[in-house]
Motif scaffolding. Structure first.
Motif, mmCIF file in Angstrom:
data_model
loop_
_atom_site.group_PDB
_atom_site.id
_atom_site.type_symbol
_atom_site.label_atom_id
_atom_site.label_comp_id
_atom_site.label_asym_id
_atom_site.label_seq_id
_atom_site.Cartn_x
_atom_site.Cartn_y
_atom_site.Cartn_z
ATOM 1 N N ALA A 1 -74.839 -104.436 10.989
ATOM 2 C CA ALA A 1 -74.122 -104.570 11.362
ATOM 3 C C ALA A 1 -73.790 -102.807 10.467
ATOM 4 O O ALA A 1 -72.517 -101.830 11.084
ATOM 5 N N LYS A 2 -73.814 -102.998 9.677
ATOM 6 C CA LYS A 2 -73.968 -101.777 8.298
ATOM 7 C C LYS A 2 -74.717 -101.053 8.902
ATOM 8 O O LYS A 2 -74.491 -99.681 9.070
ATOM 9 N N ASN A 3 -75.909 -101.118 9.645
ATOM 10 C CA ASN A 3 -76.823 -100.027 10.773
ATOM 11 C C ASN A 3 -76.185 -99.713 11.340
ATOM 12 O O ASN A 3 -76.422 -98.060 11.914
ATOM 13 N N THR B 1 -70.573 -107.811 13.333
ATOM 14 C CA THR B 1 -69.721 -108.664 11.906
ATOM 15 C C THR B 1 -68.960 -110.162 12.239
ATOM 16 O O THR B 1 -68.774 -110.590 11.302
ATOM 17 N N ASN C 1 -69.202 -113.361 10.371
ATOM 18 C CA ASN C 1 -68.097 -113.529 9.565
ATOM 19 C C ASN C 1 -68.086 -115.292 9.822
ATOM 20 O O ASN C 1 -67.489 -116.313 9.148
ATOM 21 N N GLU D 1 -69.165 -103.776 15.380
ATOM 22 C CA GLU D 1 -68.033 -105.071 15.053
ATOM 23 C C GLU D 1 -68.129 -106.211 15.722
ATOM 24 O O GLU D 1 -67.736 -107.300 15.079
ATOM 25 N N LYS E 1 -76.705 -114.633 8.149
ATOM 26 C CA LYS E 1 -75.421 -113.895 7.810
ATOM 27 C C LYS E 1 -76.040 -112.442 7.339
ATOM 28 O O LYS E 1 -75.235 -111.663 7.654
ATOM 29 N N GLU F 1 -70.508 -116.872 8.058
ATOM 30 C CA GLU F 1 -69.533 -117.096 6.850
ATOM 31 C C GLU F 1 -69.119 -118.369 6.677
ATOM 32 O O GLU F 1 -68.776 -119.271 5.585
ATOM 33 N N THR G 1 -76.813 -106.753 7.228
ATOM 34 C CA THR G 1 -77.205 -105.177 7.294
ATOM 35 C C THR G 1 -77.373 -104.948 8.650
ATOM 36 O O THR G 1 -77.208 -103.656 8.856
ATOM 37 N N ARG H 1 -79.377 -111.040 -0.048
ATOM 38 C CA ARG H 1 -77.719 -110.830 0.126
ATOM 39 C C ARG H 1 -77.459 -109.694 1.475
ATOM 40 O O ARG H 1 -76.772 -109.477 2.092
ATOM 41 N N TRP H 2 -78.752 -109.498 1.636
ATOM 42 C CA TRP H 2 -78.145 -107.762 2.402
ATOM 43 C C TRP H 2 -80.013 -107.735 3.599
ATOM 44 O O TRP H 2 -80.983 -108.451 3.193
ATOM 45 N N LYS I 1 -72.627 -99.366 12.074
ATOM 46 C CA LYS I 1 -71.281 -98.506 12.388
ATOM 47 C C LYS I 1 -71.497 -97.393 12.403
ATOM 48 O O LYS I 1 -70.324 -97.218 13.338
#
Lengths: 309, 321
Positions: free
Chosen positions: B102-104, B117, B121, B114, B95, B124, B100, B320-321, B106
């Protein structure tokens, strides 16, 4: 509230600070790197308050959805009222000494602040029934805080006879109380309020009123982590220490305990995870669903359960 | 000392070594083997498919108590508890890694972000459900735990597919005998991780073959494979994806041999250098700072302590990331 006792001071100097210096914090998790991943918010146009990021009361984080997306105002209860009054009382006492005003009358303050809180309550009978008990509880904390401040000032004056009055106050009470900080660089509210920042020892304090028989859970450290990262993003200096001050009661007696800790990578990573998750709920208006079990003093229980019917 | 045609290529004191990995051709003297054993340095041989084909280590120095408890635990709830802990940590790392990525992406590719992510989810949600699962002995709990693990893994690889360069032709995760470059690199990386984890399991006094999540099978180091689960993503997957994204390794570095995709020597060296370098890197774990290789050893010892009843729980490792 914000003075460490002998054991806490020993723990700080003998364990937490040496460990924090040795382990350190990853550069990418310092607040001043807010413009890069992982600190950079996923949804730069959204803002949420730090207390919603840290809060783990609702297992699905529906409290975020209900308050920020639906715009529902939570129903105040006695627990929240007491917590709010404790914050105001501690703030009032500490500031009166920091501002060199001196000791204040509790009765006068209660008449203004306490009575008004209870008068404005939308749950009249329940609130009135508790008023006496809450008043006495808050008064004890008020007196304790006042004595601590007075004692610190006297100790400082007696050890530094040539210090100016301003220096005595600034060093005996090195507290920025209800310090306002802008958290927008991190996707937080622009009007964050830190319960207390001890600028001489670099400790961020967060006051919590704990229900009887509640335990000091690790997630409550998230609030300090959020404030630390936000302060770093604004002031560009490291903020490594946090302390949750728990006010609770044992046998009806107000009790104060402190959880002092290093704001390291684990905690920062956890905070980031929570922030991203909750910003996503807000940005995408995503309903995370009603949990199987609700927290009994949740402000939104009635709303959620009413919706469920 | 490493020599090639009489010329010294590399020299190191044995006390500075943790492990010697032989990959490719060559020979080693018996004096060198004795020296390595004396200093407790493991020697492993990995073939080009990433399989650990041989392993030499110093004789067992631990008491039998840990192993005895390991075997007894198979029949009680400790086995299910550990299997759940390994899988839970693995899923949390999956997860985190997807989060990470997804964030990079964005800002550069919001559509891919998307989709990633979404996969994050889904994992998660599986984590929440696995956390609520009460494990019994592994024979009873294995189908459920493997069910969670399987769903999470298939979702995870769907997410990873979004970040692997197209030219590496990654379609789905396949085990040994990979048909595409990306799987080939992963397999090789997992081979290196297996060697490191084996060493840790051995020094913690555990039986490498007595696992819980992975069923008993002759020659299968189930305990090593169990413990590896929580290190695959942050150590190997992240490194392989980084090499592929930076185009350090490209499709030219592979060729099909015996029907399988084989890495070039240069690509294998680049991957090995990166992975072994990472093993020496420090990371903050709670109130400690330790190297990745020491972390694997530390987690093995945590498992052994849990089995011996010295502690009441085992928490798998995850970032966590």
């Amino acid at each position: 509230m914000y003075f460490l006792n002998d054991i806490e001071r020993k723990t700080l100097l003998g364990r937490i600070l040496p460990s924090a210096r040795k382990v350190g914090v990853s550069e990418e998790l310092r607040g001043w790197n807010w413009s890069d991943s992982p600190l950079k918010p996923l949804y730069p146009d959204e803002r949420i308050p730090n207390f919603l990021v840290g809060s783990q009361y609702c297992p699905t984080a529906r409290d975020v959805f209900v308050s920020k997306v639906r715009g529902v105002r939570g129903e105040e209860n006695n627990h929240v009222r007491t917590g709010s009054l404790l914050h105001k009382a501690v703030q009032n006492v500490v500031l009166s000494y920091v501002d060199e005003v001196g000791e204040q009358s509790f009765e006068a303050w209660w008449e203004k602040e306490g009575s008004r809180t209870f008068r404005s309550s939308n749950n009249g009978q329940e609130a009135q029934a508790n008023q006496g008990w809450v008043k006495s509880f808050v008064e004890t904390i008020w007196s304790q805080t006042s004595s601590e401040c007075k004692g610190a000032l006297m100790a400082r004056r007696s050890s530094q006879p040539y210090a100016s009055e301003h220096d005595v106050h600034a060093s005996a009470l090195p507290f920025l109380v209800e310090h306002k900080v802008d958290g927008r660089l991190l996707g937080l509210s622009g009007l964050l309020s830190v319960d207390c920042y001890d600028y001489l020892h670099g400790i961020i304090f967060d006051l919590k009123y704990l229900r009887p028989r509640s335990t000091a859970e690790p997630w409550r450290r998230l609030y300090c982590a959020g404030y630390a990262i936000a302060l770093e993003s604004v002031y560009e200096i490291p903020m490594d220490l946090g302390c949750v001050v728990y006010i609770s009661q044992i046998n009806g007696q107000p009790t104060v305990s402190r959880d002092l800790f290093f704001i390291g990578d684990d905690l920062r990573g956890w905070w980031l995870e929570e922030r991203d998750k909750k910003l996503e709920i807000v940005a995408q208006k995503k309903d995370p669903g009603i949990p199987n079990r609700c927290y009994d003093t949740c402000l939104y229980t009635k709303y959620c359960l009413g919706e469920q019917k | 000392m490493v020599r090639e045609e009489g010329k010294v290529l590399y020299a190191e004191l044995p006390e500075n070594l943790r492990q010697v990995i032989i990959t490719g051709h060559g020979s080693i003297s018996t004096d060198a083997l004795v020296l390595l054993s004396t200093y407790g340095v493991d020697l492993i041989l990995i073939d080009w498919k990433g399989k650990v084909v041989s392993r030499l280590s110093a004789p067992e120095m631990r008491t039998v108590f840990t192993r005895r408890e390991q075997y007894i635990a198979y029949k009680d709830s400790r086995s299910g508890y550990l299997a759940k802990a390994f899988v839970l940590a693995k899923m949390k790392n999956q997860k985190a890694l997807l989060g990470t990525f997804a964030k990079n992406r964005k800002e550069t590719d919001s559509a891919a972000a998307e989709r990633i992510t979404h996969f994050k989810n889904v994992i998660e949600d599986l984590i929440t459900r696995l956390e609520a699962f009460e494990p019994a002995s592994i024979d009873t709990s294995r189908p459920s735990i493997l069910g969670f693990e399987g769903s999470a893994s298939s979702t995870y690889w769907d997410g990873i597919k979004e970040v692997v360069p197209e030219e590496l032709k990654f379609d789905e995760r396949s085990g040994r005998g990979a048909l595409d470059p990306f799987n080939s690199m992963l397999n090789y990386g997992y081979g290196v991780l297996e060697g490191e984890t084996w060493r840790a399991v051995h020094y913690a006094g555990l039986d490498p073959y007595g696992g819980f999540l992975h069923a008993d099978r002759p020659g299968k180091p189930s305990m090593v494979l169990d413990l590896m689960e929580e290190f695959r993503q942050q150590l190997v997957d992240r490194t392989v994806i980084s090499l592929a994204s930076k185009k350090v390794v490209t499709s030219k570095d592979f060729q099909i041999e015996e029907g399988f995709c084989r890495l070039s020597d240069e690509a294998r060296r680049a991957l090995l250098k990166e992975l072994l370098g990472k093993m020496e890197e420090y990371l903050a774990v709670g109130e400690e700072k330790m190297r990745w290789c020491d972390l694997i050893l530390s987690k093995s010892r945590d498992v052994a302590q849990y089995l011996r009843g010295e502690v009441n729980n085992y928490n798998g490792f995850y970032l966590r990331w």
